[in-house]
Motif scaffolding. Structure first.
Motif, PDB file in Angstrom:
ATOM      1  N   CYS A  89      -7.293  -2.938  -1.410  1.00  7.28           N
ATOM      2  CA  CYS A  89      -7.106  -4.300  -0.914  1.00  7.28           C
ATOM      3  C   CYS A  89      -5.635  -4.676  -0.752  1.00  7.28           C
ATOM      4  O   CYS A  89      -5.337  -5.772  -0.268  1.00  7.28           O
ATOM      5  N   VAL A  90      -4.716  -3.790  -1.150  1.00  7.10           N
ATOM      6  CA  VAL A  90      -3.289  -4.042  -0.964  1.00  7.10           C
ATOM      7  C   VAL A  90      -2.707  -2.885  -0.170  1.00  7.10           C
ATOM      8  O   VAL A  90      -2.884  -1.709  -0.530  1.00  7.10           O
ATOM      9  N   ASP A  91      -2.038  -3.192   0.923  1.00  2.00           N
ATOM     10  CA  ASP A  91      -1.498  -2.184   1.836  1.00  2.00           C
ATOM     11  C   ASP A  91      -0.205  -1.607   1.281  1.00  2.00           C
ATOM     12  O   ASP A  91       0.861  -2.239   1.347  1.00  2.00           O
ATOM     13  N   VAL A  92      -0.286  -0.404   0.702  1.00  2.00           N
ATOM     14  CA  VAL A  92       0.861   0.258   0.108  1.00  2.00           C
ATOM     15  C   VAL A  92       0.797   1.749   0.443  1.00  2.00           C
ATOM     16  O   VAL A  92      -0.289   2.345   0.414  1.00  2.00           O
ATOM     17  N   GLN A  93       1.945   2.341   0.763  1.00  2.00           N
ATOM     18  CA  GLN A  93       1.983   3.787   0.948  1.00  2.00           C
ATOM     19  C   GLN A  93       1.497   4.478  -0.323  1.00  2.00           C
ATOM     20  O   GLN A  93       1.861   4.091  -1.437  1.00  2.00           O
ATOM     21  N   LYS A  94       0.682   5.497  -0.145  1.00  2.00           N
ATOM     22  CA  LYS A  94       0.052   6.165  -1.286  1.00  2.00           C
ATOM     23  C   LYS A  94       1.066   6.640  -2.315  1.00  2.00           C
ATOM     24  O   LYS A  94       0.838   6.521  -3.530  1.00  2.00           O
ATOM     25  N   GLU A  95       2.192   7.176  -1.832  1.00  2.00           N
ATOM     26  CA  GLU A  95       3.180   7.732  -2.758  1.00  2.00           C
ATOM     27  C   GLU A  95       3.923   6.653  -3.550  1.00  2.00           C
ATOM     28  O   GLU A  95       4.619   6.965  -4.526  1.00  2.00           O
TER      29      GLU A  95
END
Length: 277
Positions: A89-95
């Motif tokens: 639900c929060v748009d964040v780069q996986k790394e």
């Protein structure tokens, strides 16, 4: 040693709170655009490159709007709980994704950040305390009620961002539809001025030097009303309104008592900084 705190913005139009020590800083939530966050942190004289982490309280837009761009541009790790990670639900780069668990401290430089669950109408909402040395700062907004966890951690705070979202009479007589009024005052919505004051009066620590009243409703509250309500009972605690329109000043927590002892004359009231709203 002192801890610096500031509100970059507080309200349904965006929430972002800064806590930092002499070398590192963190954001609790990042609900402003990247451009606006950059401008406000710069006006405070703080480099955004000193931000080591963003901790997310919950997934509502006014708390996460800027995270995707800010975290990617500056490669800032973003701390989410397992529910947020699972739901995406929060748009964040996986790394850049990191995990926090309730009541388990996370160390960022010289600071220790502890999350705890709260009542709010989100998937797995949390609030936070931040410890550095002997100073503890709380960030407690979007709280439906002052539950046992809120009381426990509030009692530890030397400074706190505390929600005072609405005046009960203004909400009751206001223009919001009935279903929305009920959502706000349901116990999983927001904390009223009266509920926040009860928490403040009954559970504040003797060392509480600053309370920043936060997440005020534009339509159902009045900054002067809630400031006067708290100030009447505040004693030595400084009462500040966290604005929904601009950043606060920086408040340095842990210096007031030391400075007062050194001067022998200046009181905590004279040393405190006030924010405009």
């Amino acid at each position: 040693m002192s801890v610096s705190i500031a509100s970059l913005n507080s309200g349904s139009n965006g929430n972002c709170y800064y806590v930092g020590d002499q070398t590192d800083g963190i954001f609790i939530d990042a609900g402003l655009s990247c451009k606006e966050t950059e401008a406000r942190i710069s006006r405070l004289g703080i480099s955004i490159r000193s931000i080591r982490a963003i901790f997310v309280s919950h997934e509502h837009t006014d708390h996460i709007k800027g995270i995707a761009v800010i975290s990617r541009k500056y490669q800032i790790p973003v701390y989410l709980n397992q529910t947020m990670i699972y739901n995406g639900c929060v748009d964040v780069q996986k790394e850049l994704v990191r995990r926090y668990d309730a009541n388990q401290p996370v160390r960022i430089g010289g600071m220790e950040i502890t999350s705890f669950p709260k009542y709010h109408d989100a998937c797995d909402p949390h609030s936070f305390i931040v410890r550095s040395g002997t100073v503890t700062v709380g960030v407690m907004t979007d709280i439906g009620r002052a539950c046992e966890q809120v009381v426990k951690y509030f009692n530890m705070c030397d400074a706190v961002f505390l929600e005072a979202n609405y005046d009960e009479e203004m909400l009751s007589k206001g223009k919001y539809p009935y279903y929305l009024k009920n959502r706000i005052r349901s116990g999983r919505g927001h904390l009223s001025n009266r509920e926040a004051l009860d928490l403040f009066l009954n559970h504040r620590a003797p060392s509480l030097s600053h309370v920043l009243l936060s997440h005020l409703s534009k339509d159902n509250n009045c900054p002067d009303l809630v400031h006067n309500l708290f100030s009447e009972h505040a004693g030595e605690t400084q009462v500040i309104i966290a604005s929904r329109y601009n950043e606060s000043q920086i408040f340095r927590i842990g210096e007031v008592k030391k400075a007062s002892l050194e001067t022998g004359q200046r009181t905590r009231h004279e040393l405190a900084q006030y924010s405009l709203f």
